[in-house]
Design an enzyme around this catalytic site. Sequence first.
Site, PDB file in Angstrom:
ATOM      1  N   HIS A   1       0.800  -1.229   0.000  1.00 43.88           N
ATOM      2  CA  HIS A   1       0.000   0.000   0.000  1.00 43.88           C
ATOM      3  C   HIS A   1       0.836   1.285   0.000  1.00 43.88           C
ATOM      4  CE1 HIS A   1      -3.450  -2.462   0.196  1.00 43.88           C
ATOM      5  NE2 HIS A   1      -3.607  -2.554   1.490  1.00 43.88           N
TER       6      HIS A   1
ATOM      7  N   HIS B   1      -9.356   2.265   0.298  1.00 41.32           N
ATOM      8  CA  HIS B   1      -9.425   1.129   1.223  1.00 41.32           C
ATOM      9  C   HIS B   1     -10.610   1.255   2.186  1.00 41.32           C
ATOM     10  CE1 HIS B   1      -8.022  -2.360   3.279  1.00 41.32           C
ATOM     11  NE2 HIS B   1      -6.838  -2.353   2.691  1.00 41.32           N
TER      12      HIS B   1
ATOM     13  N   GLU C   1     -11.263  -3.330  -3.178  1.00 37.74           N
ATOM     14  CA  GLU C   1     -10.199  -2.413  -3.593  1.00 37.74           C
ATOM     15  C   GLU C   1      -9.927  -2.633  -5.079  1.00 37.74           C
ATOM     16  OE1 GLU C   1      -6.907  -3.149  -0.683  1.00 37.74           O
ATOM     17  OE2 GLU C   1      -8.466  -4.302   0.281  1.00 37.74           O
TER      18      GLU C   1
HETATM   19  C1  GLA Z   1      -5.198  -5.224   2.074  1.00 36.35           C
HETATM   20  C2  GLA Z   1      -4.354  -6.426   2.156  1.00 36.35           C
HETATM   21  C3  GLA Z   1      -4.528  -7.100   3.465  1.00 36.35           C
HETATM   22  C4  GLA Z   1      -4.289  -6.132   4.604  1.00 36.35           C
HETATM   23  C5  GLA Z   1      -5.168  -4.933   4.423  1.00 36.35           C
HETATM   24  C6  GLA Z   1      -4.889  -3.850   5.422  1.00 36.35           C
HETATM   25  O1  GLA Z   1      -6.497  -5.496   1.819  1.00 36.35           O
HETATM   26  O2  GLA Z   1      -4.586  -7.338   1.115  1.00 36.35           O
HETATM   27  O3  GLA Z   1      -3.673  -8.206   3.571  1.00 36.35           O
HETATM   28  O4  GLA Z   1      -2.932  -5.750   4.615  1.00 36.35           O
HETATM   29  O5  GLA Z   1      -4.995  -4.375   3.179  1.00 36.35           O
HETATM   30  O6  GLA Z   1      -4.923  -4.293   6.729  1.00 36.35           O
END
Ligand code: GLA
Length: 344
Positions: free
Chosen positions: A107, A181, A305
Site C-alpha cells: 500500500h 481502502h 479495492e
Molecule cells: C489489504 C491487504 C490485506 C491487509 C489490508 C490492510 O487489503 O490485502 O492483507 O494488509 O490491506 O490491513
Amino acid sequence: MSIAKRAFGCYEGQAVEAYTLTNSVGASVTILTCGGILNRILVPDRNGVLGDVVCGFDTMEDYIADAGSYTGALIGRYGNRIGGGGFSINGVFYPIRNNEGGVCHLHGGVVGFNRKIWAAEPQEGEGEDRLVLTLFSPDGEEGYPGNLNVKVTYTFDDASALTIQYEAVSDRDTVLNMTNHAYFNLNGYDGGSVMEQELYLDADRYDAVDELLLPIGDPVPVDGTPFDFRTMHPIAVPFDHSFVLNGEIGCYRKAGEAYDPASGRTLTLYTDMPAVQLYTGVFMDGATKFKGGVPQRRLHAFCLETQYSPNTPNRPTMPSCLLRAGERYHTKTTFAFGVRASAL
Ligand code: GLA
C-alpha cells in the site's frame, strides 16, 4: 446538493478538515483531507432509515494510532503488495521500501498517500457535488521514480452513487496503482459480521497466493471454489484475495454487487480497473475501536479495492501498470448505493 466543512483535528502539525457532501434525499459522504479518508457514508435502508455503512474513527488520533488497517484511505502509489524488493523499468531496478515484515512493499510503503494531507477544493453542483483532492509526490518517494502530480475527485450524486476518479502525471516512467481502502458493512459499520451479506463479482479468475500474500504464477479459474462469486451468494468465509475482473481492461463496467438481506441495502461496483481485492477484515482483532467505541472485529466489514493485480510490476503477463512520462493516468470506480424493497 450541499457541501459542509469542519475541522477534524491535526496531523503532524497540519490542520485536517472534514468535508460532507449531502444529497437531496439526505444521504451523505464525509471525506477527510488527511489521506482522502472516507470517514462516514450515510445511506438509507429499505425503510428509509439512514445508516453509516463505512468503518472509520472519531478522531485523527485514532486514525494515527491505527497503523495497519488503512481504514477508508486513498492508497498509493501502489495499492496491494510488490515483492522482490522493487521492480525494473527500462532495465533499471528501483528498490522500494519494504514496510511489511521487511520483505514486502504494501500500500505505497512506510508513508503512503493514506498518510498525506491533500489540498481540497469543494465543488457544489446540481445533482452532484465534488471534492477535488490534489497531492504532489516527489521523485524517489518510497523508492518510486518520477515527480508525480496526483488528483483524486470524489463525486457524490442524488442517486447516492459515490464515484472516485484517480488522475496523475509523472515526469519519468513509473508504475502507479491507486485505490481506496473503504471497509463497508451494509448493515452499518456497527452491524456485526458481513458473512451473511451477499456478493456478486464478475470474475472468472483469481490470484492464488503464497505465505507473503504474493500471487503464485498466473491467475487460476474460480470454477468449483469458494472464489466463484459469479452467482450472488453470502460471502460466508474470510477472503484476502485479488480477483481478475472480466471485460475489457480500461472499459468502465459493472464489476460486482453486494446486498445485505437485513437492511436491504445494496452496493453496486463499477470500475475500469482490471482487478479487485476482496478483503474481509481478516486482521482485525477487536482491540481497536471504531466510531463510538465499536470494536474493530474480524470479518465485520468487506473491502472492494479496485486495482491492478498484486505485484503487477513483476508480472509481465498481467495488464501493465506502467505510466509513461507525460502520459495521463485516469481510472474510475463507482460505489453506487441502493436498496432492494424486500428480502428475496
Ligand atoms: C489489504 C491487504 C490485506 C491487509 C489490508 C490492510 O487489503 O490485502 O492483507 O494488509 O490491506 O490491513
